[in-house]
Motif scaffolding. Structure first.
Motif, PDB file in Angstrom:
ATOM      1  N   PHE A 196       0.821  -1.217   0.000  1.00  0.00           N
ATOM      2  CA  PHE A 196       0.000   0.000   0.000  1.00  0.00           C
ATOM      3  C   PHE A 196       0.853   1.264   0.000  1.00  0.00           C
ATOM      4  O   PHE A 196       0.338   2.372  -0.124  1.00  0.00           O
ATOM      5  CB  PHE A 196      -0.917   0.036   1.228  1.00  0.00           C
ATOM      6  CG  PHE A 196      -1.789  -1.188   1.362  1.00  0.00           C
ATOM      7  CD1 PHE A 196      -2.879  -1.362   0.511  1.00  0.00           C
ATOM      8  CD2 PHE A 196      -1.511  -2.155   2.313  1.00  0.00           C
ATOM      9  CE1 PHE A 196      -3.681  -2.488   0.620  1.00  0.00           C
ATOM     10  CE2 PHE A 196      -2.315  -3.285   2.433  1.00  0.00           C
ATOM     11  CZ  PHE A 196      -3.402  -3.448   1.581  1.00  0.00           C
ATOM     12  N   CYS A 197       2.149   1.092   0.216  1.00  0.00           N
ATOM     13  CA  CYS A 197       3.057   2.242   0.289  1.00  0.00           C
ATOM     14  C   CYS A 197       3.758   2.380  -1.063  1.00  0.00           C
ATOM     15  O   CYS A 197       4.799   1.783  -1.303  1.00  0.00           O
ATOM     16  CB  CYS A 197       4.070   2.021   1.412  1.00  0.00           C
ATOM     17  SG  CYS A 197       5.023   3.494   1.820  1.00  0.00           S
ATOM     18  N   THR A 198       3.133   3.156  -1.933  1.00  0.00           N
ATOM     19  CA  THR A 198       3.635   3.274  -3.303  1.00  0.00           C
ATOM     20  C   THR A 198       4.079   4.709  -3.576  1.00  0.00           C
ATOM     21  O   THR A 198       3.653   5.627  -2.877  1.00  0.00           O
ATOM     22  CB  THR A 198       2.518   2.912  -4.300  1.00  0.00           C
ATOM     23  OG1 THR A 198       1.411   3.818  -4.062  1.00  0.00           O
ATOM     24  CG2 THR A 198       2.041   1.477  -4.121  1.00  0.00           C
ATOM     25  N   GLY A 217       0.907   6.773  -4.027  1.00  0.00           N
ATOM     26  CA  GLY A 217       0.119   6.915  -2.808  1.00  0.00           C
ATOM     27  C   GLY A 217       0.857   7.684  -1.719  1.00  0.00           C
ATOM     28  O   GLY A 217       0.261   8.435  -0.959  1.00  0.00           O
ATOM     29  N   CYS A 218       2.165   7.486  -1.646  1.00  0.00           N
ATOM     30  CA  CYS A 218       3.001   8.142  -0.629  1.00  0.00           C
ATOM     31  C   CYS A 218       4.170   8.857  -1.304  1.00  0.00           C
ATOM     32  O   CYS A 218       5.324   8.426  -1.178  1.00  0.00           O
ATOM     33  CB  CYS A 218       3.535   7.131   0.374  1.00  0.00           C
ATOM     34  SG  CYS A 218       2.274   6.258   1.309  1.00  0.00           S
ATOM     35  N   PRO A 219       3.893   9.951  -2.045  1.00  0.00           N
ATOM     36  CA  PRO A 219       4.972  10.646  -2.747  1.00  0.00           C
ATOM     37  C   PRO A 219       5.967  11.301  -1.790  1.00  0.00           C
ATOM     38  O   PRO A 219       7.097  11.635  -2.202  1.00  0.00           O
ATOM     39  CB  PRO A 219       4.242  11.707  -3.575  1.00  0.00           C
ATOM     40  CG  PRO A 219       2.925  11.899  -2.897  1.00  0.00           C
ATOM     41  CD  PRO A 219       2.583  10.586  -2.255  1.00  0.00           C
ATOM     42  N   ALA A 241      10.155   9.665  -2.262  1.00  0.00           N
ATOM     43  CA  ALA A 241       8.874   9.037  -1.915  1.00  0.00           C
ATOM     44  C   ALA A 241       9.086   8.093  -0.731  1.00  0.00           C
ATOM     45  O   ALA A 241      10.179   7.562  -0.534  1.00  0.00           O
ATOM     46  CB  ALA A 241       8.320   8.267  -3.104  1.00  0.00           C
ATOM     47  N   ALA A 242       8.019   7.888   0.048  1.00  0.00           N
ATOM     48  CA  ALA A 242       8.131   7.058   1.258  1.00  0.00           C
ATOM     49  C   ALA A 242       8.710   5.668   0.988  1.00  0.00           C
ATOM     50  O   ALA A 242       9.613   5.238   1.702  1.00  0.00           O
ATOM     51  CB  ALA A 242       6.776   6.968   1.949  1.00  0.00           C
ATOM     52  N   PRO A 243       8.208   4.935  -0.051  1.00  0.00           N
ATOM     53  CA  PRO A 243       8.765   3.587  -0.243  1.00  0.00           C
ATOM     54  C   PRO A 243      10.266   3.613  -0.547  1.00  0.00           C
ATOM     55  O   PRO A 243      11.010   2.719  -0.122  1.00  0.00           O
ATOM     56  CB  PRO A 243       7.968   3.025  -1.429  1.00  0.00           C
ATOM     57  CG  PRO A 243       7.261   4.175  -2.033  1.00  0.00           C
ATOM     58  CD  PRO A 243       7.089   5.200  -0.965  1.00  0.00           C
ATOM     59  N   ALA A 300       6.791   6.264  12.449  1.00  0.00           N
ATOM     60  CA  ALA A 300       5.985   7.484  12.335  1.00  0.00           C
ATOM     61  C   ALA A 300       5.178   7.468  11.037  1.00  0.00           C
ATOM     62  O   ALA A 300       3.997   7.841  11.012  1.00  0.00           O
ATOM     63  CB  ALA A 300       6.891   8.723  12.387  1.00  0.00           C
ATOM     64  N   HIS A 301       5.806   7.000   9.955  1.00  0.00           N
ATOM     65  CA  HIS A 301       5.097   6.919   8.676  1.00  0.00           C
ATOM     66  C   HIS A 301       3.976   5.879   8.746  1.00  0.00           C
ATOM     67  O   HIS A 301       2.875   6.105   8.218  1.00  0.00           O
ATOM     68  CB  HIS A 301       6.062   6.593   7.531  1.00  0.00           C
ATOM     69  CG  HIS A 301       5.377   6.519   6.192  1.00  0.00           C
ATOM     70  ND1 HIS A 301       4.860   7.631   5.567  1.00  0.00           N
ATOM     71  CD2 HIS A 301       5.089   5.461   5.382  1.00  0.00           C
ATOM     72  CE1 HIS A 301       4.286   7.256   4.432  1.00  0.00           C
ATOM     73  NE2 HIS A 301       4.409   5.947   4.292  1.00  0.00           N
ATOM     74  N   LEU A 302       4.247   4.753   9.385  1.00  0.00           N
ATOM     75  CA  LEU A 302       3.211   3.714   9.521  1.00  0.00           C
ATOM     76  C   LEU A 302       1.997   4.258  10.261  1.00  0.00           C
ATOM     77  O   LEU A 302       0.866   4.027   9.849  1.00  0.00           O
ATOM     78  CB  LEU A 302       3.781   2.496  10.260  1.00  0.00           C
ATOM     79  CG  LEU A 302       4.684   1.581   9.425  1.00  0.00           C
ATOM     80  CD1 LEU A 302       5.401   0.574  10.305  1.00  0.00           C
ATOM     81  CD2 LEU A 302       3.855   0.846   8.363  1.00  0.00           C
ATOM     82  N   ALA A 329       1.149   7.481  10.558  1.00  0.00           N
ATOM     83  CA  ALA A 329       0.551   8.615   9.854  1.00  0.00           C
ATOM     84  C   ALA A 329      -0.177   8.189   8.586  1.00  0.00           C
ATOM     85  O   ALA A 329      -1.239   8.714   8.263  1.00  0.00           O
ATOM     86  CB  ALA A 329       1.633   9.643   9.515  1.00  0.00           C
ATOM     87  N   ALA A 330       0.375   7.219   7.863  1.00  0.00           N
ATOM     88  CA  ALA A 330      -0.160   6.921   6.534  1.00  0.00           C
ATOM     89  C   ALA A 330      -0.784   5.539   6.394  1.00  0.00           C
ATOM     90  O   ALA A 330      -1.571   5.309   5.471  1.00  0.00           O
ATOM     91  CB  ALA A 330       0.957   7.075   5.495  1.00  0.00           C
ATOM     92  N   HIS A 331      -0.452   4.615   7.261  1.00  0.00           N
ATOM     93  CA  HIS A 331      -0.912   3.229   7.036  1.00  0.00           C
ATOM     94  C   HIS A 331      -1.560   2.573   8.241  1.00  0.00           C
ATOM     95  O   HIS A 331      -1.660   1.344   8.292  1.00  0.00           O
ATOM     96  CB  HIS A 331       0.268   2.372   6.558  1.00  0.00           C
ATOM     97  CG  HIS A 331       0.879   2.882   5.292  1.00  0.00           C
ATOM     98  ND1 HIS A 331       0.232   2.823   4.079  1.00  0.00           N
ATOM     99  CD2 HIS A 331       2.061   3.518   5.067  1.00  0.00           C
ATOM    100  CE1 HIS A 331       1.006   3.386   3.156  1.00  0.00           C
ATOM    101  NE2 HIS A 331       2.106   3.822   3.724  1.00  0.00           N
ATOM    102  N   PHE A 332      -1.977   3.405   9.213  1.00  0.00           N
ATOM    103  CA  PHE A 332      -2.516   2.779  10.420  1.00  0.00           C
ATOM    104  C   PHE A 332      -3.769   1.957  10.122  1.00  0.00           C
ATOM    105  O   PHE A 332      -3.974   0.894  10.686  1.00  0.00           O
ATOM    106  CB  PHE A 332      -2.795   3.807  11.527  1.00  0.00           C
ATOM    107  CG  PHE A 332      -3.108   3.142  12.835  1.00  0.00           C
ATOM    108  CD1 PHE A 332      -2.107   2.537  13.573  1.00  0.00           C
ATOM    109  CD2 PHE A 332      -4.415   3.071  13.300  1.00  0.00           C
ATOM    110  CE1 PHE A 332      -2.385   1.873  14.767  1.00  0.00           C
ATOM    111  CE2 PHE A 332      -4.708   2.406  14.493  1.00  0.00           C
ATOM    112  CZ  PHE A 332      -3.693   1.813  15.225  1.00  0.00           C
TER     113      PHE A 332
HETATM  114 ZN   LIG Z   1       3.513   4.911   2.749  1.00  0.00          ZN
END
Ligand SMILES: [Zn+2]
Length: 210
Positions: A38-40, A43-45, A68-70, A118-120, A122-125
């Motif tokens: 899900f972290c693309t 999706g996560c620029p 980007a996040a990934p 922190a990213h998990l 904020a963006a993927h909980f």
């Molecule tokens: Zn992400």
């Protein structure tokens, strides 16, 4: 959790840090691995954290770059995997010793793992919770926080984005709970001073962030 990270008598400090660092890496890697699809880049620029926080990667020349996040997390995991497999930094053989820079390397690893956590959050909980892994994520965060509280491994400036969660999970006392408004004001101005100082240190040490 606090007892978990207390250094047992007779055990080497570096040895202790090494084992916790490796365990944390495994746990963060595991949780991120389950939601990585899900972290693309689309999706996560940005490498986001809670509260509009964006983490920038320091390239080999110490230059900040937006990735980007990934990509950021791939850099983090590759760096840590390489570092903990390096016998000259994380010695596993009895005769080998830890380098003098060991603690600063651990600080860097723990800080980078904190960014991933922190990213998990904020963006993927939502995805983490749907997979039933939120308890595992909370435990990993609690472990990281306990280790950091015990050995002061991360700057306060870094951890403040998840301060509310620390309080919610009762990992720390609510700093505003009992302070009078005057005290809170003092603490706030003190915190701002510390912030700018650590910021400068961060800038100054950016060269060795490869
Ligand atoms: Zn992400």
């Amino acid at each position: 959790m606090r007892l978990l990270v207390d250094l047992p008598a007779g055990l080497d400090y570096n040895e202790w840090l090494a084992s916790h660092t490796m365990a944390l890496f495994d746990h963060v890697n595991l949780v991120y691995g389950t939601v990585s699809e899900f972290c693309t880049p689309s999706g996560c620029p940005d490498m986001t954290g809670p509260g509009q926080k964006i983490y920038l990667w320091f390239d080999e020349k110490g230059k900040k770059t937006k990735v980007a996040a990934p990509q950021y997390i791939d850099y983090v995991m590759t760096f840590i995997q390489k570092t903990i497999s390096d016998e000259t930094i994380f010695p596993t053989k009895y005769a080998n010793e830890f380098p003098s820079s060991f603690e600063s390397i651990v600080r860097k690893i723990v800080r980078l793992l904190f960014h991933v956590v922190a990213h998990l959050y904020a963006a993927h909980f939502k995805e983490v919770a749907l997979l039933g892994l939120h308890t595992h994520l909370n435990l990993t965060f609690a472990h990281l926080t306990a280790l950091h509280h015990r050995f002061a491994l991360i700057d306060a400036k870094e951890t403040e984005v998840l301060q509310d969660l620390e309080v919610a999970l009762r990992l720390t006392e609510d700093p505003t709970a009992e302070a009078s408004s005057e005290d809170a004001c003092d603490a706030a101005s003190e915190a701002t001073e510390t912030d700018s100082r650590t910021h400068l240190q961060d800038e100054a040490s950016s060269d060795n962030k490869s």
